[in-house]
Structures are given as structure tokens and as C-alpha cells.
Scaffold this active site. Structure first.
Site, PDB file in Angstrom:
ATOM      1  N   GLU A   1       0.879  -1.180   0.000  1.00 60.69           N
ATOM      2  CA  GLU A   1       0.000   0.000   0.000  1.00 60.69           C
ATOM      3  C   GLU A   1       0.908   1.220   0.000  1.00 60.69           C
ATOM      4  O   GLU A   1       1.525   1.539   1.016  1.00 60.69           O
ATOM      5  CB  GLU A   1      -0.896   0.001   1.240  1.00 60.69           C
ATOM      6  CG  GLU A   1      -1.743   1.253   1.386  1.00 60.69           C
ATOM      7  CD  GLU A   1      -2.356   1.399   2.769  1.00 60.69           C
ATOM      8  OE1 GLU A   1      -2.473   2.560   3.250  1.00 60.69           O
ATOM      9  OE2 GLU A   1      -2.726   0.374   3.381  1.00 60.69           O
TER      10      GLU A   1
ATOM     11  N   LYS B   1     -10.980  -0.469   7.176  1.00 59.16           N
ATOM     12  CA  LYS B   1      -9.693  -0.370   7.866  1.00 59.16           C
ATOM     13  C   LYS B   1      -9.934   0.245   9.241  1.00 59.16           C
ATOM     14  O   LYS B   1     -10.400   1.387   9.325  1.00 59.16           O
ATOM     15  CB  LYS B   1      -8.728   0.500   7.058  1.00 59.16           C
ATOM     16  CG  LYS B   1      -7.407   0.763   7.772  1.00 59.16           C
ATOM     17  CD  LYS B   1      -6.456   1.576   6.930  1.00 59.16           C
ATOM     18  CE  LYS B   1      -6.711   3.057   7.013  1.00 59.16           C
ATOM     19  NZ  LYS B   1      -5.552   3.858   6.536  1.00 59.16           N
TER      20      LYS B   1
ATOM     21  N   ARG C   1       1.948  10.220   0.754  1.00 57.24           N
ATOM     22  CA  ARG C   1       2.465  11.130   1.784  1.00 57.24           C
ATOM     23  C   ARG C   1       3.670  11.923   1.320  1.00 57.24           C
ATOM     24  O   ARG C   1       4.078  12.870   1.996  1.00 57.24           O
ATOM     25  CB  ARG C   1       2.819  10.342   3.053  1.00 57.24           C
ATOM     26  CG  ARG C   1       1.617   9.669   3.677  1.00 57.24           C
ATOM     27  CD  ARG C   1       1.977   8.922   4.938  1.00 57.24           C
ATOM     28  NE  ARG C   1       0.848   8.145   5.444  1.00 57.24           N
ATOM     29  CZ  ARG C   1       0.880   7.381   6.525  1.00 57.24           C
ATOM     30  NH1 ARG C   1       2.004   7.294   7.224  1.00 57.24           N
ATOM     31  NH2 ARG C   1      -0.187   6.709   6.904  1.00 57.24           N
TER      32      ARG C   1
END
Length: 214
Positions: A42, A130, A46
Site C-alpha cells: 500500500e 480499515k 504522503r
């Protein structure tokens, strides 16, 4: 497609949560994960060149199931899917992101921390979520508690998951996999220590293997 991708994630049991910047870092990291027997990543949005990293993994390492994390807007859904993301992960339950992922026919795992979040996800047609940040949101105890009123929901806890507490999550029936970054820590990437990433990935795969009681 949704079921196939989620089935692969469930079979792998761990999803490395990756912070990489640029095509070279992305490709090298994917190679290191493959060498460690963990063909999934994943890639979080960022850093400025995270999309380039995602694109490189999708193009150069097709055996790696690559997804995008920290997806905050519907426009970002388009960007990551166009770059080759096979699944999308978001820190919260945000309808525009979920709807766009559904329109693009890509599995979306929205972040939840409360029963209200889970109810919103269910209302939007999402059954796999999640728990985030897992350690702050109550950890395994929170998943047990939420699974009682929502037995149809499956969880991928992320945030504070590590080698020491991994099985506290994976041993829960409602958990399909856990997201973690201990095997792909940013300093290892910046140092180019791909061998250590491969070693940690292999260690994580062995650790995540179902116990005889599972």
C-alpha cells in the site's frame, strides 16, 4: 475484481504500508518485498512523488498487488487508479472517495474508528474496512466489540500494528489482514537497505502464517 483483490489480501494476511518517493524507490522496494515473499504494498500518498512510485511498481512488478493509501479526495482516486492501483485505502469514511472508487471498480477500504463510521460504510455498500488508527481506536478489543453488532464486516487494522501484536489481530475471525510498516520503515528505504527489507518481509510472512489453532 473486488472479491479477487480482497481474497488475495486475505491470503497474504499482511499489507506493508509504504512511504516511498519516486519511481526508483518504488521499483526497488517492490523487488525487495517480492524477494521476501510478500507481493503486496500500500503506497501512501504522503510524499510528493508517491504517484511515480506507484506507477513504477504497477508497470515493472506486475506480480505485486499494489494499492494506494492516504487517499483523501475523489480526484486522488482517479490519479491512483490511472497510475495502476489495484485497491484504494483511505484514513476515513468519506463518501466522495468511496463513491469514486466504486465508479472506477476498484476495492476501497475506508478507515473507521467508531460504530457510526461502520454504519456509514455499510450504507455506502462497503463490507471491508480499515480500523484506523488501530492502536488508538481500541486495538483488538475494539474489533471484537464492533464485530458483535456488525458480523458482516471484515477489518484490516492499521496503525500501531507490529510484529509483537500482529497475531492479536490476525487471530480474530473478522480480520482479513493487518497493515503495518515495521518491515518497510522509511529509514531503510532512504538508506537503500533492500536486503533488510527483504529479510523483514520474509520474517513477517512466517510470523503471519496461521497458527495450528486458526
Amino acid at each position: 475484481m473486488d472479491a479477487t483483490v480482497l481474497d488475495r489480501i486475505a491470503a497474504l494476511r499482511i499489507v506493508p504500508v509504504v512511504v516511498v518517493d519516486g519511481a526508483d524507490e518504488g521499483a526497488r522496494l517492490a523487488d525487495a518485498l517480492m524477494a521476501g515473499g510478500l507481493p503486496v504494498a500500500e503506497i501512501t500518498l504522503r510524499l510528493p512523488n508517491a504517484l511515480a512510485a506507484l506507477r513504477a511498481v504497477a508497470a515493472e512488478q506486475p506480480d505485486v498487488l499494489v494499492g494506494a493509501g492516504t487517499v483523501l479526495t475523489a480526484a486522488q482516486v482517479d490519479e491512483v487508479v490511472d497510475a495502476g492501483a489495484r485497491f484504494v485505502v483511505s484514513p476515513g469514511t468519506f463518501e466522495p472517495v468511496i463513491r469514486r472508487a466504486q465508479e472506477r471498480d476498484v476495492p476501497i477500504l475506508p478507515g473507521v474508528a467508531t460504530a457510526s463510521d461502520v454504519m456509514r460504510a455499510l450504507d455506502l455498500g462497503v463490507r471491508t474496512v480499515k480500523l484506523f488508527p488501530a492502536s488508538v481506536a481500541g486495538g483488538p478489543a475494539a474489533i471484537k466489540a464492533l464485530s458483535a453488532p456488525f458480523p458482516q464486516v471484515r477489518f484490516m487494522p492499521t496503525g500501531g500494528v507490529n510484529a509483537a501484536n500482529l497475531h492479536d489481530y490476525l487471530d480474530l475471525p473478522s480480520v482479513i489482514a493487518a497493515g503495518g510498516s515495521w518491515m518497510v520503515e522509511r529509514p531503510l528505504v532512504t538508506a537503500g537497505d533492500w536486503a533488510e527489507i527483504s529479510r523483514r518481509a520474509a520474517e513477517a510472512v512466517a510470523l503471519a502464517a496461521p497458527t495450528t489453532e486458526d
